[in-house]
Motif scaffolding. Structure first.
Motif, PDB file in Angstrom:
ATOM      1  N   TYR A  74     -10.569 -19.300 -39.503  1.00 38.54           N
ATOM      2  CA  TYR A  74     -10.147 -18.071 -38.840  1.00 38.54           C
ATOM      3  C   TYR A  74     -10.626 -18.032 -37.385  1.00 38.54           C
ATOM      4  N   LYS A  75     -11.858 -18.474 -37.155  1.00 39.78           N
ATOM      5  CA  LYS A  75     -12.390 -18.498 -35.791  1.00 39.78           C
ATOM      6  C   LYS A  75     -11.602 -19.467 -34.915  1.00 39.78           C
ATOM      7  N   LYS A  76     -11.213 -20.607 -35.481  1.00 35.23           N
ATOM      8  CA  LYS A  76     -10.452 -21.594 -34.709  1.00 35.23           C
ATOM      9  C   LYS A  76      -9.053 -21.094 -34.387  1.00 35.23           C
ATOM     10  N   VAL A  77      -8.501 -20.289 -35.278  1.00 35.77           N
ATOM     11  CA  VAL A  77      -7.185 -19.710 -34.999  1.00 35.77           C
ATOM     12  C   VAL A  77      -7.256 -18.802 -33.772  1.00 35.77           C
ATOM     13  N   LEU A  78      -8.297 -17.981 -33.708  1.00 35.29           N
ATOM     14  CA  LEU A  78      -8.420 -16.997 -32.624  1.00 35.29           C
ATOM     15  C   LEU A  78      -8.984 -17.604 -31.343  1.00 35.29           C
ATOM     16  N   SER A  79      -9.534 -18.806 -31.446  1.00 38.07           N
ATOM     17  CA  SER A  79     -10.228 -19.410 -30.316  1.00 38.07           C
ATOM     18  C   SER A  79      -9.314 -19.591 -29.107  1.00 38.07           C
ATOM     19  N   ALA A  85      -6.360 -12.100 -29.113  1.00 36.61           N
ATOM     20  CA  ALA A  85      -7.050 -12.453 -30.358  1.00 36.61           C
ATOM     21  C   ALA A  85      -7.993 -11.330 -30.778  1.00 36.61           C
ATOM     22  N   GLN A  86      -8.694 -10.746 -29.796  1.00 39.18           N
ATOM     23  CA  GLN A  86      -9.628  -9.661 -30.104  1.00 39.18           C
ATOM     24  C   GLN A  86      -8.887  -8.465 -30.691  1.00 39.18           C
ATOM     25  N   ARG A  87      -7.713  -8.178 -30.135  1.00 34.37           N
ATOM     26  CA  ARG A  87      -6.918  -7.047 -30.638  1.00 34.37           C
ATOM     27  C   ARG A  87      -6.469  -7.297 -32.077  1.00 34.37           C
ATOM     28  N   VAL A  88      -6.014  -8.518 -32.376  1.00 34.93           N
ATOM     29  CA  VAL A  88      -5.606  -8.858 -33.740  1.00 34.93           C
ATOM     30  C   VAL A  88      -6.789  -8.698 -34.687  1.00 34.93           C
ATOM     31  N   HIS A  89      -7.938  -9.210 -34.284  1.00 34.89           N
ATOM     32  CA  HIS A  89      -9.117  -9.156 -35.151  1.00 34.89           C
ATOM     33  C   HIS A  89      -9.525  -7.700 -35.443  1.00 34.89           C
ATOM     34  N   THR A  90      -9.516  -6.867 -34.431  1.00 35.60           N
ATOM     35  CA  THR A  90      -9.913  -5.468 -34.594  1.00 35.60           C
ATOM     36  C   THR A  90      -8.968  -4.724 -35.533  1.00 35.60           C
ATOM     37  N   ILE A  91      -7.665  -4.888 -35.296  1.00 39.18           N
ATOM     38  CA  ILE A  91      -6.679  -4.179 -36.122  1.00 39.18           C
ATOM     39  C   ILE A  91      -6.668  -4.742 -37.545  1.00 39.18           C
ATOM     40  N   LEU A  92      -6.869  -6.056 -37.665  1.00 41.19           N
ATOM     41  CA  LEU A  92      -6.874  -6.681 -38.989  1.00 41.19           C
ATOM     42  C   LEU A  92      -8.005  -6.118 -39.844  1.00 41.19           C
ATOM     43  N   GLN A  93      -9.153  -5.933 -39.249  1.00 41.82           N
ATOM     44  CA  GLN A  93     -10.278  -5.352 -39.990  1.00 41.82           C
ATOM     45  C   GLN A  93      -9.933  -3.950 -40.484  1.00 41.82           C
ATOM     46  N   LYS A  94      -9.325  -3.153 -39.635  1.00 41.09           N
ATOM     47  CA  LYS A  94      -8.944  -1.796 -40.025  1.00 41.09           C
ATOM     48  C   LYS A  94      -7.896  -1.826 -41.133  1.00 41.09           C
ATOM     49  N   PHE A  95      -6.953  -2.764 -41.023  1.00 44.32           N
ATOM     50  CA  PHE A  95      -5.885  -2.881 -42.026  1.00 44.32           C
ATOM     51  C   PHE A  95      -6.448  -3.262 -43.387  1.00 44.32           C
ATOM     52  N   LEU A 142      -0.079 -18.394 -41.752  1.00 50.58           N
ATOM     53  CA  LEU A 142      -1.326 -18.325 -42.520  1.00 50.58           C
ATOM     54  C   LEU A 142      -2.499 -18.085 -41.568  1.00 50.58           C
ATOM     55  N   LEU A 143      -2.785 -16.823 -41.298  1.00 46.72           N
ATOM     56  CA  LEU A 143      -3.850 -16.447 -40.371  1.00 46.72           C
ATOM     57  C   LEU A 143      -5.237 -16.697 -40.955  1.00 46.72           C
ATOM     58  N   HIS A 144      -5.364 -16.509 -42.264  1.00 49.94           N
ATOM     59  CA  HIS A 144      -6.665 -16.717 -42.935  1.00 49.94           C
ATOM     60  C   HIS A 144      -6.394 -17.281 -44.328  1.00 49.94           C
ATOM     61  N   PRO A 145      -7.007 -18.422 -44.703  1.00 52.48           N
ATOM     62  CA  PRO A 145      -6.737 -19.035 -46.014  1.00 52.48           C
ATOM     63  C   PRO A 145      -7.022 -18.108 -47.188  1.00 52.48           C
ATOM     64  N   ASN A 146      -8.009 -17.206 -47.033  1.00 48.84           N
ATOM     65  CA  ASN A 146      -8.367 -16.329 -48.143  1.00 48.84           C
ATOM     66  C   ASN A 146      -7.321 -15.253 -48.411  1.00 48.84           C
ATOM     67  N   PHE A 147      -6.294 -15.193 -47.567  1.00 50.49           N
ATOM     68  CA  PHE A 147      -5.206 -14.247 -47.811  1.00 50.49           C
ATOM     69  C   PHE A 147      -4.292 -14.730 -48.929  1.00 50.49           C
ATOM     70  N   LEU A 148      -4.465 -15.981 -49.391  1.00 52.84           N
ATOM     71  CA  LEU A 148      -3.650 -16.543 -50.464  1.00 52.84           C
ATOM     72  C   LEU A 148      -4.485 -16.819 -51.702  1.00 52.84           C
ATOM     73  N   GLU A 149      -3.808 -16.852 -52.846  1.00 56.54           N
ATOM     74  CA  GLU A 149      -4.456 -17.275 -54.085  1.00 56.54           C
ATOM     75  C   GLU A 149      -4.784 -18.767 -53.980  1.00 56.54           C
ATOM     76  N   PRO A 150      -5.813 -19.236 -54.688  1.00 52.59           N
ATOM     77  CA  PRO A 150      -6.208 -20.654 -54.598  1.00 52.59           C
ATOM     78  C   PRO A 150      -5.062 -21.626 -54.892  1.00 52.59           C
ATOM     79  N   GLU A 151      -4.236 -21.320 -55.913  1.00 51.53           N
ATOM     80  CA  GLU A 151      -3.147 -22.251 -56.235  1.00 51.53           C
ATOM     81  C   GLU A 151      -2.097 -22.297 -55.133  1.00 51.53           C
ATOM     82  N   SER A 152      -1.838 -21.146 -54.485  1.00 44.19           N
ATOM     83  CA  SER A 152      -0.885 -21.130 -53.374  1.00 44.19           C
ATOM     84  C   SER A 152      -1.449 -21.885 -52.181  1.00 44.19           C
ATOM     85  N   LYS A 153      -2.728 -21.708 -51.930  1.00 45.16           N
ATOM     86  CA  LYS A 153      -3.376 -22.408 -50.822  1.00 45.16           C
ATOM     87  C   LYS A 153      -3.321 -23.920 -51.037  1.00 45.16           C
TER      88      LYS A 153
END
Length: 541
Positions: A74-79, A85-95, A142-153
């Motif tokens: 996730y950090k490498k995506v936003l890097s 990137a900061q705006r996405v991260h802030t809103i994503l946390q709220k979501f 795929l912004l963050h791998p944990n957004f998917l189930e293990p089998e889908s990942k």
């Protein structure tokens, strides 16, 4: 079109000298780090000799990659993407943390807009070396791998990265790289205008046009050569017939006179020889046309190299294409669909067979072609050319594929059209069929030009449509009927009205084995089959 002379537009441009004081386009190399190697994507050339899709020998890697297991994914995506990137991260946390459905809906909309703005920054970097997390974010959403189930990942980790089949099917990271480095021109929009002083872009447009003429000339050469071979075989058959004699009764050393069929063969031989002379004359003319077209192509390629034809990044082209792709995504989803651009398990409902990864799309396109063999064909000088369109894979939850343009406006002869496919539809076959139907309609409409409501496929369908007094978009009705044609009527399930079935049978013919099967299944199809035979025996077919 082919007169054995250089195209006047090409000749005029090549005759001009460049002004040394002419300002050069802005340099966007500062977007990339010093010494960074730019990756230029090889795009499959149109091969008019290719008759079918290649066999898919590999759908998944035996060993999945480990990018999704990286704790810093996730950090490498936003890097490197700054405020976006900061705006996405802030809103994503709220979501993610919102409990109230209304608040979650508000954050969902905010995240959608912020994510697209953030994604543009990644798209601009595609000509260089993207990190795997950024590549897979652009490619799969795929912004963050944990957004998917293990089998889908695990499923996404096994997908083949490279285009080993060399087919014009592109993930978004590949598409933006090709556009940004000039391998593929921008998708057409009403707003796009080429600067008059941008000679290199003008050269590229002329090169596209010249390559179209060359490819068309090559196809005409092949067709004329085949025609001559057929005539020569007929001539051999007629001569063999004339040479057949039998001894006269009582005179073993004297052979019979010519029969009536042999005498008729003399006239046939004369006609064949006339046609052979004409065919050979045409072949010689087409050869000169091809050589001139090939010379034009080489001359333009040399000029592009002289003008700085090395790999350069055009960020403006990427920006323009990004806006276009965003519109494509909206069209694949529709007004009432799910426009959330991030791949998460909450919305991900596609089965593995319905995920639009590259090999799956190619398999679906091949299936459509097995039923509708002219699905990717365009007529040029009365010769059908098979030209598979560019396919842009968009990581959206849409259910309908769309055709953005039926062919390049600078090369109508042999250029590829462009269709956009959603990667996460409910039914991939329907999504592919809707895109092919859209392509079919637009190609037929462009061919008929001003008479599209009167002639050909679109004309006959439009007249039937108005006779029925239907209301709405005629193309949308056609797309649904095309889906019925391929999925139902090809199996003998009669769902169409008689007149409509006749239109599709004539202008969107099934493969011959399917026709043979259907004619024995019902009198309805037997009658249509007989019409084919009658038309083939007349000049009006």
């Amino acid at each position: 079109m082919f007169q054995g002379e250089m195209d006047p537009e090409i000749a005029a441009l090549l005759g001009t000298s460049q002004n040394p004081g002419q300002p050069r386009p802005p340099d966007y190399s500062s977007l990339f780090e010093d010494g960074e190697e730019l990756e230029q994507l090889e795009t499959p050339e149109v091969d008019l000799m290719e008759e079918r899709f290649p066999e898919i020998t590999k759908r998944f890697e035996s060993v999945p990659h480990t990018a999704f297991e990286d704790p810093n994914y996730y950090k490498k995506v936003l890097s490197g993407e700054g405020d976006a990137a900061q705006r996405v991260h802030t809103i994503l946390q709220k979501f993610v943390n919102a409990k109230d459905p209304k608040d979650r809906g508000v954050f969902r909309q905010q995240l959608t807009n912020a994510y697209w703005d953030f994604l543009l920054g990644i798209a601009r970097r595609t000509p260089g070396k993207l990190s795997d997390p950024q590549k897979y974010t652009l490619r799969f959403g795929l912004l963050h791998p944990n957004f998917l189930e293990p089998e889908s990942k695990e499923f996404f980790a096994k997908l083949v990265d490279d285009n080993y089949l060399s087919q014009p099917v592109y993930y978004l990271d590949e598409w933006f790289r090709a556009v940004g480095t000039g391998v593929i021109r921008n998708s057409s929009t009403d707003e796009v205008r080429v600067a008059k002083n941008n000679t290199q872009i003008k050269f590229q447009q002329l090169l596209d046009k010249a390559e179209g003429k060359r490819d068309g000339a090559r196809n005409l050469l092949r067709a004329k050569s085949e025609e001559r071979t057929i005539l020569e075989n007929h001539l051999t058959e007629k001569v063999d017939l004339v040479k057949e004699h039998y001894p006269l009764e009582g005179f073993p050393d004297i052979y019979s006179c010519y029969t009536e069929s042999q005498k008729r063969a003399f006239q046939d031989i004369q006609d064949i020889i006339k046609n052979l002379i004409k065919s050979d004359r045409d072949l010689d003319s087409f050869m000169r046309d091809f050589n001139q077209a090939e010379q034009d192509v080489q001359t333009l390629r040399d000029k592009i190299e002289e003008a700085g034809g090395t790999v350069q990044v055009d960020v403006r082209a990427i920006d323009t294409e990004f806006d276009t792709v965003r519109q494509m995504a909206k069209m694949t989803i529709g007004r009432q669909g799910n426009h959330f651009p991030v791949l998460i398990k909450e919305y991900f409902r596609s089965t593995p067979n319905d995920i639009g990864y590259r090999e799956n799309i190619i398999s679906q396109l091949a299936w459509v072609e097995s039923i509708d063999p002219e699905a990717y064909c365009r007529s040029y000088k009365n010769k059908l050319n098979r030209i598979v369109p560019y396919v842009i894979l968009i990581p959206s939850y849409g259910d309908m594929g769309i055709c953005w343009e039926p062919f390049d406006r600078f090369n109508r002869a042999t250029s590829r059209g462009r269709i956009a496919m959603p990667m996460y539809p409910k039914n991939l076959s329907i999504a592919v069929l809707s895109a092919v139907a859209d392509l079919r309609w637009q190609v037929a409409k462009e061919k008929a030009s001003y008479y599209w409501m009167e002639e050909g496929l679109t004309g006959n369908y439009y007249q039937w449509f108005t006779t029925k007094k239907f209301k709405g978009d005629v193309k949308e009705f056609f797309i649904q009927d095309y889906i019925t044609w391929v999925t139902k009527e090809s199996d003998g399930i009669q769902r169409m009205e008689k007149e409509l079935r006749g239109i599709f049978w004539r202008y969107i013919p099934f493969a011959q084995p399917i026709k043979e099967k259907l004619k024995n299944r019902s009198y309805v199809y037997q009658e249509l089959y007989q019409r084919d035979i009658n038309r083939s025996m007349s000049d009006g077919y």
